[in-house]
Design an enzyme around this catalytic site. Structure first.
Site, PDB file in Angstrom:
ATOM      1  N   PRO A   4       0.821  -1.215   0.000  1.00 13.18           N
ATOM      2  CA  PRO A   4       0.000   0.000   0.000  1.00 13.18           C
ATOM      3  C   PRO A   4       0.858   1.271   0.000  1.00 13.18           C
ATOM      4  O   PRO A   4       0.493   2.262  -0.608  1.00 13.18           O
ATOM      5  CB  PRO A   4      -0.816  -0.111   1.293  1.00 13.18           C
ATOM      6  CG  PRO A   4      -0.816  -1.564   1.622  1.00 13.18           C
ATOM      7  CD  PRO A   4       0.448  -2.143   1.081  1.00 13.18           C
ATOM      8  N   SER A   8       6.594   1.409  -6.823  1.00  7.67           N
ATOM      9  CA  SER A   8       7.747   1.726  -7.676  1.00  7.67           C
ATOM     10  C   SER A   8       9.063   1.539  -6.920  1.00  7.67           C
ATOM     11  O   SER A   8      10.038   1.025  -7.471  1.00  7.67           O
ATOM     12  CB  SER A   8       7.663   3.175  -8.174  1.00  7.67           C
ATOM     13  OG  SER A   8       6.494   3.351  -8.931  1.00  7.67           O
ATOM     14  N   THR A  34      -2.458  -9.429  -8.577  1.00  4.24           N
ATOM     15  CA  THR A  34      -3.267 -10.093  -9.593  1.00  4.24           C
ATOM     16  C   THR A  34      -3.550 -11.532  -9.176  1.00  4.24           C
ATOM     17  O   THR A  34      -2.623 -12.264  -8.800  1.00  4.24           O
ATOM     18  CB  THR A  34      -2.522 -10.077 -10.946  1.00  4.24           C
ATOM     19  OG1 THR A  34      -2.286  -8.716 -11.297  1.00  4.24           O
ATOM     20  CG2 THR A  34      -3.350 -10.745 -12.043  1.00  4.24           C
ATOM     21  N   GLU A 118       9.117 -10.367 -17.541  1.00  3.47           N
ATOM     22  CA  GLU A 118       7.726  -9.929 -17.353  1.00  3.47           C
ATOM     23  C   GLU A 118       7.429  -8.741 -18.277  1.00  3.47           C
ATOM     24  O   GLU A 118       6.356  -8.651 -18.875  1.00  3.47           O
ATOM     25  CB  GLU A 118       7.475  -9.534 -15.897  1.00  3.47           C
ATOM     26  CG  GLU A 118       6.006  -9.160 -15.673  1.00  3.47           C
ATOM     27  CD  GLU A 118       5.703  -8.505 -14.336  1.00  3.47           C
ATOM     28  OE1 GLU A 118       6.617  -7.915 -13.720  1.00  3.47           O
ATOM     29  OE2 GLU A 118       4.542  -8.566 -13.917  1.00  3.47           O
ATOM     30  N   ARG A 119       8.396  -7.849 -18.390  1.00  2.64           N
ATOM     31  CA  ARG A 119       8.185  -6.644 -19.216  1.00  2.64           C
ATOM     32  C   ARG A 119       8.096  -7.005 -20.694  1.00  2.64           C
ATOM     33  O   ARG A 119       7.312  -6.412 -21.438  1.00  2.64           O
ATOM     34  CB  ARG A 119       9.297  -5.625 -18.928  1.00  2.64           C
ATOM     35  CG  ARG A 119       9.085  -5.029 -17.567  1.00  2.64           C
ATOM     36  CD  ARG A 119      10.186  -4.219 -17.003  1.00  2.64           C
ATOM     37  NE  ARG A 119       9.803  -3.897 -15.616  1.00  2.64           N
ATOM     38  CZ  ARG A 119      10.631  -3.544 -14.649  1.00  2.64           C
ATOM     39  NH1 ARG A 119      11.919  -3.438 -14.894  1.00  2.64           N
ATOM     40  NH2 ARG A 119      10.179  -3.291 -13.435  1.00  2.64           N
ATOM     41  N   GLY A 215     -17.065   5.462 -33.364  1.00  6.29           N
ATOM     42  CA  GLY A 215     -18.120   6.398 -32.967  1.00  6.29           C
ATOM     43  C   GLY A 215     -18.729   5.972 -31.629  1.00  6.29           C
ATOM     44  O   GLY A 215     -18.030   5.415 -30.771  1.00  6.29           O
TER      45      GLY A 215
HETATM   46  C1  LIG Z   1      -4.549  -4.093 -12.140  1.00  9.35           C
HETATM   47  C2  LIG Z   1      -3.218  -4.134 -11.452  1.00  9.35           C
HETATM   48  C3  LIG Z   1      -2.590  -5.370 -11.238  1.00  9.35           C
HETATM   49  C4  LIG Z   1      -1.366  -5.431 -10.584  1.00  9.35           C
HETATM   50  N1  LIG Z   1      -0.793  -6.664 -10.312  1.00  9.35           N
HETATM   51  C5  LIG Z   1       0.300  -6.719  -9.507  1.00  9.35           C
HETATM   52  C6  LIG Z   1       0.825  -7.977  -9.050  1.00  9.35           C
HETATM   53  O1  LIG Z   1       0.322  -9.052  -9.386  1.00  9.35           O
HETATM   54  N2  LIG Z   1       1.895  -7.963  -8.224  1.00  9.35           N
HETATM   55  C7  LIG Z   1       2.485  -6.820  -7.809  1.00  9.35           C
HETATM   56  O2  LIG Z   1       3.453  -6.886  -7.072  1.00  9.35           O
HETATM   57  N3  LIG Z   1       2.013  -5.612  -8.223  1.00  9.35           N
HETATM   58  C8  LIG Z   1       0.945  -5.538  -9.053  1.00  9.35           C
HETATM   59  N4  LIG Z   1       0.446  -4.316  -9.445  1.00  9.35           N
HETATM   60  C9  LIG Z   1       1.077  -3.107  -8.924  1.00  9.35           C
HETATM   61  C10 LIG Z   1       1.843  -2.289  -9.943  1.00  9.35           C
HETATM   62  O3  LIG Z   1       3.028  -2.946 -10.318  1.00  9.35           O
HETATM   63  C11 LIG Z   1       2.074  -0.916  -9.276  1.00  9.35           C
HETATM   64  O4  LIG Z   1       0.823  -0.245  -9.254  1.00  9.35           O
HETATM   65  C12 LIG Z   1       3.117  -0.098  -9.997  1.00  9.35           C
HETATM   66  O5  LIG Z   1       4.405  -0.668  -9.848  1.00  9.35           O
HETATM   67  C13 LIG Z   1       3.175   1.341  -9.464  1.00  9.35           C
HETATM   68  O6  LIG Z   1       3.254   1.357  -8.073  1.00  9.35           O
HETATM   69  P1  LIG Z   1       2.218   2.260  -7.239  1.00  9.35           P
HETATM   70  O7  LIG Z   1       0.847   1.970  -7.700  1.00  9.35           O
HETATM   71  O8  LIG Z   1       2.516   2.083  -5.789  1.00  9.35           O
HETATM   72  O9  LIG Z   1       2.548   3.743  -7.657  1.00  9.35           O
HETATM   73  P2  LIG Z   1       3.658   4.689  -7.030  1.00  9.35           P
HETATM   74  O10 LIG Z   1       4.933   3.944  -6.879  1.00  9.35           O
HETATM   75  O11 LIG Z   1       3.076   5.351  -5.832  1.00  9.35           O
HETATM   76  O12 LIG Z   1       3.823   5.755  -8.193  1.00  9.35           O
HETATM   77  C14 LIG Z   1       2.836   6.758  -8.417  1.00  9.35           C
HETATM   78  C15 LIG Z   1       3.272   7.605  -9.614  1.00  9.35           C
HETATM   79  O13 LIG Z   1       4.545   8.203  -9.336  1.00  9.35           O
HETATM   80  C16 LIG Z   1       5.464   7.850 -10.360  1.00  9.35           C
HETATM   81  N5  LIG Z   1       6.800   7.667  -9.802  1.00  9.35           N
HETATM   82  C17 LIG Z   1       7.154   6.899  -8.734  1.00  9.35           C
HETATM   83  N6  LIG Z   1       8.478   6.950  -8.551  1.00  9.35           N
HETATM   84  C18 LIG Z   1       8.976   7.762  -9.516  1.00  9.35           C
HETATM   85  C19 LIG Z   1      10.290   8.203  -9.868  1.00  9.35           C
HETATM   86  N7  LIG Z   1      11.364   7.821  -9.185  1.00  9.35           N
HETATM   87  N8  LIG Z   1      10.407   9.024 -10.932  1.00  9.35           N
HETATM   88  C20 LIG Z   1       9.346   9.421 -11.633  1.00  9.35           C
HETATM   89  N9  LIG Z   1       8.076   9.039 -11.354  1.00  9.35           N
HETATM   90  C21 LIG Z   1       7.904   8.219 -10.324  1.00  9.35           C
HETATM   91  C22 LIG Z   1       4.949   6.536 -10.944  1.00  9.35           C
HETATM   92  O14 LIG Z   1       5.430   6.323 -12.248  1.00  9.35           O
HETATM   93  C23 LIG Z   1       3.461   6.760 -10.895  1.00  9.35           C
HETATM   94  O15 LIG Z   1       3.062   7.510 -12.017  1.00  9.35           O
HETATM   95  C24 LIG Z   1      -0.747  -4.238 -10.149  1.00  9.35           C
HETATM   96  C25 LIG Z   1      -1.375  -2.999 -10.397  1.00  9.35           C
HETATM   97  C26 LIG Z   1      -2.589  -2.936 -11.021  1.00  9.35           C
HETATM   98  C27 LIG Z   1      -3.242  -1.599 -11.221  1.00  9.35           C
END
Ligand SMILES: Cc1cc2nc3c(=O)[nH]c(=O)nc-3n(C[C@H](O)[C@H](O)[C@H](O)COP(=O)(O)OP(=O)(O)OC[C@H]3O[C@@H](n4cnc5c(N)ncnc54)[C@H](O)[C@@H]3O)c2cc1C
Length: 255
Positions: A4, A8, A34, A118-119, A215
């Site tokens: 939570p 990133s 997921t 993965e990517r 549309g």
């Molecule tokens: C539908 C769905 C399925 C997923 N499935 C999985 C899963 O199976 N396992 C798992 O581990 N995760 C999973 N994820 C999580 C996903 O990998 C994360 O949401 C993603 O890595 C971003 O982390 P965050 O949501 O905490 O955003 P944050 O890390 O809080 O980032 C918020 C914003 O800030 C930007 N940001 C953060 N740091 C920087 C930086 N240094 N420089 C510039 N910009 C930055 C990010 O790019 C983003 O735009 C899933 C997410 C979704 C929505």
């Protein structure tokens, strides 16, 4: 991986695993997982050596029937209806030493080793989804009539579809090159990052235009293009956000 407090900054994860005899006791929470709501087994990244930041993370295989494991909310997503995405909680979950995956404190290295795969997988599916819907959109442009002619006969539609087909084909060439490199075990994390962010951007751009060509029908869930458009948005966020991908590329440029 994701918690939570942030996804990133993986090296900063808070879930802990503390040794107790031959066992480990896991505490913490994860989110956006997921299939987390339906999994029998989860692979969990936890901090085993708190003082060592990225070098103090390990991976554990956790049976979801164990005491202390619970699924929180199954989250209400915008798209990707085929899978659940859930919050997971670990309260004094006891796992055995045999549940440690790989050597102690090498979890971060393992994640870094396998995230390019993965990517690349994301890149392949991003492009495949865009291509499929684009083909359906070309057909729609031939079938749908406006002002007494197929909408594909308008030069604007022709130019747009020509642009989109070109973007998909040119992108495919790079992705294919990455697949071949991966097969030779030579795919670099930087090329995987390029493939991931670029294909997700192309996918989102292509599908947004495909909705427009359809549309009003493009906004109706009964049309595949609508669902594909909803599904696409997350590809710029997950598997490492596009900003993080560009950060990896920027670092490789020595910036
Ligand atoms: C539908 C769905 C399925 C997923 N499935 C999985 C899963 O199976 N396992 C798992 O581990 N995760 C999973 N994820 C999580 C996903 O990998 C994360 O949401 C993603 O890595 C971003 O982390 P965050 O949501 O905490 O955003 P944050 O890390 O809080 O980032 C918020 C914003 O800030 C930007 N940001 C953060 N740091 C920087 C930086 N240094 N420089 C510039 N910009 C930055 C990010 O790019 C983003 O735009 C899933 C997410 C979704 C929505």
């Amino acid at each position: 991986m994701t918690e939570p407090g942030g996804g990133s900054d993986l090296a900063n994860l808070k879930t802990t695993a503390v040794r107790d005899g031959d066992d480990w006791i896991i505490n913490g929470s994860k989110t956006f997982i997921t299939n987390g709501g339906s999994a029998d087994l989860v692979l969990v990244a936890a901090r085993t050596s708190p003082e060592k930041k990225a070098k103090g993370i390990s991976l554990f295989a956790v049976d979801t029937t164990l005491d202390g494991f619970s699924v929180g909310r199954v989250l209400d997503k915008v798209g990707q209806d085929e899978s659940d995405t859930a919050e997971l909680a670990f309260e004094d979950v006891r796992v055995s030493g045999a549940d440690l995956v790989g050597p102690l404190d090498t979890g971060f290295i393992s994640m870094m080793q396998f995230l390019p795969q993965e990517r690349l997988g994301s890149a392949i599916t991003n492009l495949a989804h865009a291509r499929q819907i684009l083909e359906e959109t070309v057909q729609y442009a031939k079938d749908r009539q406006a002002f007494g002619q197929p909408i594909g006969a308008f030069q604007n539609t022709q130019f747009l579809l020509a642009d989109l087909v070109t973007r998909v084909d040119v992108t495919q060439a790079f992705v294919d090159q990455c697949v071949l490199a991966h097969n030779r075990k030579e795919l670099t994390p930087v090329d995987a990052a390029k493939a991931k962010w670029w294909t997700s951007q192309v996918q989102n751009d292509v599908l947004d235009h495909c909705v427009q060509v359809h549309g009003g029908y493009g906004y109706m869930n009964e049309y595949r293009v609508a669902r594909a458009w909803r599904d696409a948005r997350v590809t710029k966020i997950w598997a490492g956000s596009n900003e993080i991908m560009k950060m990896l590329i920027g670092r490789d440029l020595g910036l």
